[in-house]
Design a protein around this motif. Structure first.
Motif, PDB file in Angstrom:
ATOM      1  N   ASP A   1      -5.053   5.696  10.280  1.00 47.97           N
ATOM      2  CA  ASP A   1      -3.643   5.995   9.993  1.00 47.97           C
ATOM      3  C   ASP A   1      -3.452   7.403   9.464  1.00 47.97           C
ATOM      4  N   THR A   2      -2.368   8.029   9.916  1.00 47.05           N
ATOM      5  CA  THR A   2      -2.014   9.321   9.366  1.00 47.05           C
ATOM      6  C   THR A   2      -1.494   9.164   7.944  1.00 47.05           C
ATOM      7  N   ASP A   3      -1.635  10.236   7.160  1.00 42.22           N
ATOM      8  CA  ASP A   3      -0.931  10.322   5.881  1.00 42.22           C
ATOM      9  C   ASP A   3       0.452  10.929   6.157  1.00 42.22           C
ATOM     10  N   SER A   4       1.195  11.232   5.103  1.00 41.31           N
ATOM     11  CA  SER A   4       2.578  11.656   5.282  1.00 41.31           C
ATOM     12  C   SER A   4       2.679  13.028   5.936  1.00 41.31           C
ATOM     13  N   ILE A   5       3.817  13.252   6.593  1.00 46.19           N
ATOM     14  CA  ILE A   5       4.114  14.539   7.219  1.00 46.19           C
ATOM     15  C   ILE A   5       5.497  14.968   6.735  1.00 46.19           C
ATOM     16  N   ALA A   6       5.539  16.099   6.050  1.00 45.42           N
ATOM     17  CA  ALA A   6       6.830  16.638   5.614  1.00 45.42           C
ATOM     18  C   ALA A   6       7.470  17.390   6.781  1.00 45.42           C
ATOM     19  N   TYR A   7       8.786  17.220   6.965  1.00 42.09           N
ATOM     20  CA  TYR A   7       9.464  17.952   8.032  1.00 42.09           C
ATOM     21  C   TYR A   7      10.625  18.747   7.448  1.00 42.09           C
ATOM     22  N   SER A   8      10.886  19.890   8.059  1.00 38.49           N
ATOM     23  CA  SER A   8      12.021  20.729   7.692  1.00 38.49           C
ATOM     24  C   SER A   8      12.694  21.164   8.983  1.00 38.49           C
TER      25      SER A   8
END
Lengths: 77, 841
Positions: free
Chosen positions: B762-769
């Motif tokens: 599983d991936t960890d979190s991804i911040a998006y802007s």
């Protein structure tokens, strides 16, 4: 209404053309990502692998760069 | 591989098995075997009843076999009938017998008495500090501790003869004597004679032997001889408390625990089996070695396999004026003789050749020799040694083929290096003789017994004889191996290159009369009448092509310089940066840093003209790197594990770095940087014989060897970890053309991992802007300058994420993905959205 896809920049970094004229499979701004992920080894965008110590010993006994690393084959039997 | 020994059955006494019990080989000592110990390089030392097995080597009670069971050498310990127990460390072999204990060299030639005793000694073992524990069998009831110099540290009365000795992780001693007890003694000797604790077998008359695993669990086997009941296999914890036991028929005489804590026991046959593996969780013994006619008294285990012991690949690393190498897999140790004998502040290059490492460190030309045996003498003698002559020891009958000597002057000291071709070894004070290439008799006396490799010495011509072998360049910083020739440069004449004679790294004299086309040669790369370009890089492409990288040109030698070879200028459009700034991938493409960027040329079928592969995508690469050889180290290295090329520029002063990952999967350049302490100064794909250690390694600014590891989510710095800051901007046109905007109504992302948990990681979190602008350049500039985003958020968890509805309008839209959290990594499958027209700009 149109469906769009944000292309993942699997062809890496590119600053040869003006932004927007570059291939959508590239990006003008990226760092520490690779086109093969560390989770499953699939071709998709993901963070690069981390660096870990392969040996516990500190070569040279102190904080001094390793200027050369290699190996030598020798017969034992 | 397991090696067992015991009673003579069908004229065999030593048997080897795979870990699954498959028989490999056997050997006959002629008598009963009581002890086996295997060294880290797979030599098998056996002790037992004195016997002559008829092989012409006479009576022995100690044998040394190779990993295939071939006899190497033997000894007869103190002319007493039986050698009872044996142990081995990196330097010595330790053995007990009827009148005490001795220590031998690994060739069983050099003997030193540890302790003399009127009664037989039983068990013996040596701890990680070289302290020797041994003591009485039979009626002698004492355990002794000696240091490595045989100075007694303490003794204890064990109440009966010693049967086994092993160690807890802290060095405390677990001892079995014949009186039914397992005892613990503190290493400092402060325990009473009865031990700090003792576990006592419930019945009398049992001889116990114990071994300790890596978690300090103690396993005990039980021999009772005549009685056939109440024989136990027991597990104790480190405090001697019983964990579990099983009662079985048949004696168990020996136990071994592997580095992976697998446990094997051997003894009398029970139901046709005389060897067993221990199922700790199931509290059972599983049949392993099938032989219903054999009683086994000894067992040891080695991780080596038969094929692995033929050769080894040793890792070598250089830092801080020190040379380190890996004498045992997974460990690096300093080779002390090299300490301070050269300078890592000077330019340094090295190459593997002839089972050695040849080092060019400006005025320090050195050899790190892994193959030769070394003899030394105070007087080289009247007639000089010559290369390839055979020397024979007058006392030992040892023989050696000479490779190199550092002196040939009569009445002067000399060191002689050569390949020993006999089992016998050279001893101290013996007269060594041979016939040299001139037909003269060479004779000298050894000052000491031979020294096994590795060795460290100056790289000079043979015997320092400049008349017959030439003069080495006084300063060199490039070295390579090509067609059996060592290739050097000359820092004083930077356009000149030297090639030694073929197969002879000790001769640089041009000597066509004697050596013909194999002679050494000196040359440069230039048109007639012009001084050649300055050499910067040497690249040997097998034995067919040799590339001379220069400051502003590249030359290629095709074939041999003295046998119809051709020297061709490949290009004068670019040169090569330096000796670490190149690599070759698995498809025979050469990559290097040239004058205007990263170049690639194919060497699969000859050599193609170099192509600048960074020019189109990173036209300002050279300007951005702002290279200065006095400030920067550039490393370009092929990583076969991840199928790409590491390209880094590292500041010499502190390791600060910038670089790219060139993916050979997609062909793209991916900017990367690592913490300064991890700045890359060197790189090597280590083809270890053990798959565990076969890796792409980098030598870093802080002296640690590192690897890029997919399972590692941070960068491991000198004493801590640092989160990886990763980000990427995805651009997408929203309008139908440059004069119309579009509205990004919603976005859907699918992140890596499928369902949470499950088979896929599983991936960890991804911040998006999200960003918008009416032209792409403004959008990119806003992102780089850190302008406020239109909206931000975080995708947490895996798989399809909930739609986000930004309703963001512009000609162009962009999404920046990022993660700079500790212990996190991420991967994303795709991002899609819906756009509707918004009107004119």
């Amino acid at each position: 209404m149109a469906q769009i896809g944000f292309a993942l920049p699997l062809e890496g970094y590119s600053r040869g053309l003006t932004p927007g004229a570059e291939s959508p499979s590239t990006s003008p701004y990226m760092s520490n990502v690779r086109p093969r992920d560390t989770l499953e080894g699939w071709i998709r965008l993901g963070q690069r692998p981390g660096m870990k110590k392969a040996y516990t010993q500190q070569i040279g006994g102190g904080a001094s760069p390793i200027v050369w690393i290699g190996s030598v084959t020798s017969i034992t039997g | 591989m397991l090696v067992t020994g015991g009673i003579r059955t069908s004229n065999k006494t030593v048997w080897a098995y795979k870990d699954d019990g498959t028989a490999l080989w056997n050997y006959d000592t002629g008598g009963t075997v009581y002890g086996i110990a295997i060294s880290s390089i797979g030599h098998i030392f056996v002790c037992g009843a004195a016997a002559d097995n008829g092989d012409g080597n006479g009576t022995r009670n100690m044998w040394k076999l190779d990993i295939e069971g071939n006899y190497l050498t033997g000894a007869y310990v103190d002319s007493n009938a039986t050698a009872w127990s044996i142990a081995v460390d990196e330097n010595y072999v330790y053995v007990t017998h009827g009148v005490g204990a001795d220590r031998y060299s690994h060739d069983l030639g050099s003997q030193a008495q540890i302790k003399s005793s009127a009664a037989a000694f039983g068990a013996i073992n040596v701890d990680s500090s070289g302290n020797i524990y041994t003591g009485g069998g039979g009626t002698s009831n004492t355990i002794y501790k000696y240091n490595a110099a045989f100075v007694q540290q303490w003794t204890k009365d064990t109440n009966d003869g010693l049967k086994s000795i092993d160690f807890l992780a802290n060095g405390d001693v677990i001892v079995c004597a014949s009186d039914n007890e397992v005892r613990k003694y503190l290493a400092d000797g402060s325990s009473p004679d009865a031990g700090t604790w003792a576990w006592v077998h419930p019945s009398s008359g049992h001889e116990l032997r114990a071994a300790v695993d890596s978690n300090d669990n103690i396993y005990v086997v039980d021999w009772n001889g005549a009685a056939q009941t109440d024989k136990r296999f027991v597990e104790l914890n480190s405090s001697g408390v019983l964990q579990w036991e099983i009662d079985r028929a048949g004696d168990l005489d020996a136990i071994v625990i592997t580095t992976a804590d697998d446990i094997y026991v051997v003894g009398d046959d029970v139901g046709d089996y005389s060897g067993f593996s221990v199922d700790v969780s199931g509290q059972a013994l599983d049949d392993l070695i099938e032989d219903d006619a054999t009683t086994l008294y000894a067992v040891d285990w080695t991780p080596l396999t038969i094929t692995e012991s033929r050769y080894k690949k040793t890792l070598v690393a250089i830092s801080n004026n020190e040379v380190w190498y890996g004498p045992t897999p997974g460990q690096m140790a300093e080779f002390a003789a090299a300490n301070g004998n050269f300078s890592t502040t000077k330019a340094l290059a090295a190459t593997e050749a002839y089972e050695k490492i040849f080092i060019a460190n400006e005025t320090n030309l050195k050899v790190f020799d892994f193959v030769n045996t070394k003899l030394n003498t105070a007087d080289a003698g009247e007639k000089p040694c010559t290369r390839s002559m055979v020397l024979t020891g007058g006392t030992s009958s040892a023989t050696m083929v000479v490779d190199y000597v550092d002196g040939i002057t009569d009445n002067s000291a000399a060191n002689i290096y050569g390949k020993r071709i006999s089992v016998q070894t050279f001893s101290s004070g013996e007269t060594v003789t041979g016939t040299n290439s001139d037909g003269n008799t060479v004779s000298f006396a050894t000052s000491a017994a031979e020294t096994a490799p590795p060795h460290w010495y100056n790289w000079t011509v043979f015997g320092n004889d400049t008349t017959n072998y030439g003069t080495m360049p006084t300063s060199a910083s490039l070295v390579s191996l090509y067609r059996g020739r060592l290739v050097l440069n000359d820092d004083k004449n930077p356009h000149a290159w030297y090639m030694t004679a073929v197969g002879n790294p000790w001769k640089v004299l041009y000597d066509f009369n004697n050596d013909d086309q194999l002679s050494a040669v000196v040359h440069s790369n230039a048109r007639v009448g012009i001084i050649g370009d300055i050499l910067t890089t040497y690249i040997a492409i097998s034995d067919d092509l040799f590339i001379f990288g220069c400051q502003n040109s590249i030359w290629v030698l095709v074939g041999d310089p003295l046998a119809e070879g051709q020297l061709i200028q490949l290009t004068n459009d670019t040169g090569m940066w330096g000796s670490r700034a190149w690599c070759i991938d698995d498809k025979n493409n050469l990559y290097f840093l040239g004058n205007e960027g990263i170049y690639r040329c194919s060497i699969a079928n000859g050599l193609s003209k170099p192509e600048n592969i960074s020019k189109l995508k990173i036209p300002t690469l050279i300007k951005d790197l702002d290279l200065d050889k006095s400030l920067h180290r550039v490393v370009i290295a092929f990583d076969p594990v991840n199928n790409g090329v590491v390209i880094t520029r590292t500041l010499l002063s502190d390791g600060t770095n910038t670089g790219y990952w060139l993916s050979l999967t997609t062909g793209g350049f991916f900017p990367e940087s690592v913490p300064a302490s991890c700045g890359i100064f060197s790189a090597h794909y280590y083809p270890a014989t053990d798959e565990t250690y076969k890796k792409f390694l980098v030598g870093c600014a802080d002296g640690y060897i590192r690897e890029f590891d997919n399972a590692t989510k941070n960068d491991t710095t000198t004493a801590s970890t640092t989160a990886i800051s990763s980000y990427c901007l995805l651009l997408q046109k929203l309008g139908i053309d440059d004069n119309h905007r579009g509205m990004l109504r919603d976005i859907t992302a699918i992140t890596g991992g499928g369902a949470s948990g499950g088979d896929f990681s599983d991936t960890d979190s991804i911040a998006y802007s999200l960003y918008k602008a009416d032209d792409a350049e403004t959008l990119v500039e806003d992102v780089i300058d850190g302008a406020t985003a239109f909206t931000t958020g975080t995708w947490s968890g895996t798989g399809r994420k909930n739609k986000i509805r930004p309703r963001m309008g512009g000609v162009w839209g962009g999404i920046k993905l990022a993660n700079s959290n500790a212990s996190e990594t991420w991967a994303i499958n795709n991002i899609s959205g819906e756009v509707i027209p918004k009107g004119s700009v």
